[in-house]
Design a protein around this motif. Structure first.
Motif, PDB file in Angstrom:
ATOM      1  N   LEU A 123     -56.610  -4.366  70.010  1.00  0.00           N
ATOM      2  CA  LEU A 123     -57.446  -3.549  69.879  1.00  0.00           C
ATOM      3  C   LEU A 123     -57.476  -3.134  71.748  1.00  0.00           C
ATOM      4  CD1 LEU A 123     -59.895  -1.691  68.932  1.00  0.00           C
ATOM      5  CD2 LEU A 123     -61.543  -3.404  69.559  1.00  0.00           C
ATOM      6  N   LEU A 164     -66.973  -7.278  61.540  1.00  0.00           N
ATOM      7  CA  LEU A 164     -67.030  -6.607  62.956  1.00  0.00           C
ATOM      8  C   LEU A 164     -66.677  -7.752  63.907  1.00  0.00           C
ATOM      9  CD1 LEU A 164     -69.175  -3.626  62.590  1.00  0.00           C
ATOM     10  CD2 LEU A 164     -66.685  -3.408  62.648  1.00  0.00           C
ATOM     11  N   GLY A 189     -63.253  -9.237  63.574  1.00  0.00           N
ATOM     12  CA  GLY A 189     -62.298  -8.314  63.936  1.00  0.00           C
ATOM     13  C   GLY A 189     -62.163  -8.076  65.359  1.00  0.00           C
ATOM     14  N   LEU A 190     -63.278  -7.934  66.017  1.00  0.00           N
ATOM     15  CA  LEU A 190     -63.256  -7.832  67.696  1.00  0.00           C
ATOM     16  C   LEU A 190     -62.664  -9.109  68.082  1.00  0.00           C
ATOM     17  CD1 LEU A 190     -66.644  -6.091  68.215  1.00  0.00           C
ATOM     18  CD2 LEU A 190     -64.497  -4.988  68.797  1.00  0.00           C
ATOM     19  N   SER A 227     -59.063  -9.395  67.867  1.00  0.00           N
ATOM     20  CA  SER A 227     -58.268  -8.462  68.586  1.00  0.00           C
ATOM     21  C   SER A 227     -58.194  -8.799  69.816  1.00  0.00           C
ATOM     22  CB  SER A 227     -59.074  -7.120  68.272  1.00  0.00           C
ATOM     23  OG  SER A 227     -58.580  -6.862  66.934  1.00  0.00           O
ATOM     24  N   SER A 244     -64.855  -2.069  58.176  1.00  0.00           N
ATOM     25  CA  SER A 244     -64.712  -2.583  59.431  1.00  0.00           C
ATOM     26  C   SER A 244     -63.321  -2.348  60.354  1.00  0.00           C
ATOM     27  CB  SER A 244     -64.596  -4.218  59.002  1.00  0.00           C
ATOM     28  OG  SER A 244     -64.341  -4.775  60.245  1.00  0.00           O
ATOM     29  N   MET A 257     -62.861  -0.099  63.599  1.00  0.00           N
ATOM     30  CA  MET A 257     -62.054  -0.603  64.828  1.00  0.00           C
ATOM     31  C   MET A 257     -61.060   0.405  65.288  1.00  0.00           C
ATOM     32  SD  MET A 257     -62.854  -3.955  65.498  1.00  0.00           S
ATOM     33  CE  MET A 257     -61.195  -4.761  65.871  1.00  0.00           C
ATOM     34  N   ASP A 291     -60.430   2.139  68.893  1.00  0.00           N
ATOM     35  CA  ASP A 291     -59.114   2.011  69.577  1.00  0.00           C
ATOM     36  C   ASP A 291     -58.620   3.462  69.907  1.00  0.00           C
ATOM     37  OD1 ASP A 291     -56.871   0.036  70.100  1.00  0.00           O
ATOM     38  OD2 ASP A 291     -55.798   1.709  68.652  1.00  0.00           O
TER      39      ASP A 291
END
Length: 198
Positions: free
Chosen positions: A25, A49, A52-53, A56, A151, A155, A159
């Motif tokens: 990301l 989230l 996922g962050l 990334s 989610s 993202m 991005d």
């Protein structure tokens, strides 16, 4: 061999649901950490989230951390079931499960990186009036799928905005009536003077 087939089926199913492996990301270079702030901090979406962050490459700030951090704010989560088909007795037998989320992303100084916006997703499911148990299970599976897709969608929005900003292609915000330029008044044109001999 069994493990290989299982992995192949799992990969195919994820691709079919709209999930694809992506690169790291892109976040602004000066982003030290990101805090996920939600009206429901223990919701599954907030957890997805954060996960996922983190996967990334972003550093996650805890909710009680007082240090300055960028903020991914989930302002609203709404669910709804819309009947889309009925049987001969007028009973709903097919629904559209709707999921809408309002979010925005703030830089560490509080300025907006991704302005407030909404993402809405939906999935259709069959709900025979005589089989409430099976319907509940199917709806729960769809809800989990929609959260994962939401989610991923959030993202991707972050991005794309960051990449556009870095490339100088910052999206132009729609003009409001107060921000529209005022055109100068143009005096009426003078009547044309006939040219002699014409």
């Amino acid at each position: 061999m069994t493990r290989f087939l299982l992995a192949l089926v799992l990969t195919a199913s994820l691709a079919g649901c709209g999930f694809h492996l992506r690169n790291k990301l892109m976040l602004p270079a000066d982003t030290a950490a990101v805090k996920v702030v939600s009206t429901a901090p223990y919701s599954e979406l907030a957890k997805l989230l954060r996960r996922g962050l983190q996967s990334s490459g972003a550093q996650i700030a805890e909710s009680d951390d007082t240090a300055k951090a960028a903020q991914l704010q989930v302002l609203s989560e709404r669910w709804g079931d819309l009947p889309i088909a009925i049987d001969a007795q007028g009973r709903a037998q097919e629904y559209s499960l709707r999921y809408a989320v309002i979010f925005k992303f703030l830089r560490e100084d509080g300025s907006e990186l991704v302005p407030q916006q909404v993402i809405e997703l939906s999935r259709d499911y069959v709900s025979p009036p005589t089989d409430a148990t099976g319907t509940t299970t199917e709806r729960e599976i769809l809800a989990d799928e929609l959260r994962r897709e939401m989610s991923a969608s959030i993202m991707r929005r972050i991005d794309s905005v960051v990449r556009a900003e870095m490339e100088g292609r910052i999206p132009v915000k729609p003009a409001t009536p107060d921000s529209l330029p005022v055109e100068p008044a143009v005096p009426p044109a003078a009547p044309a003077t006939p040219i002699p001999g014409h």
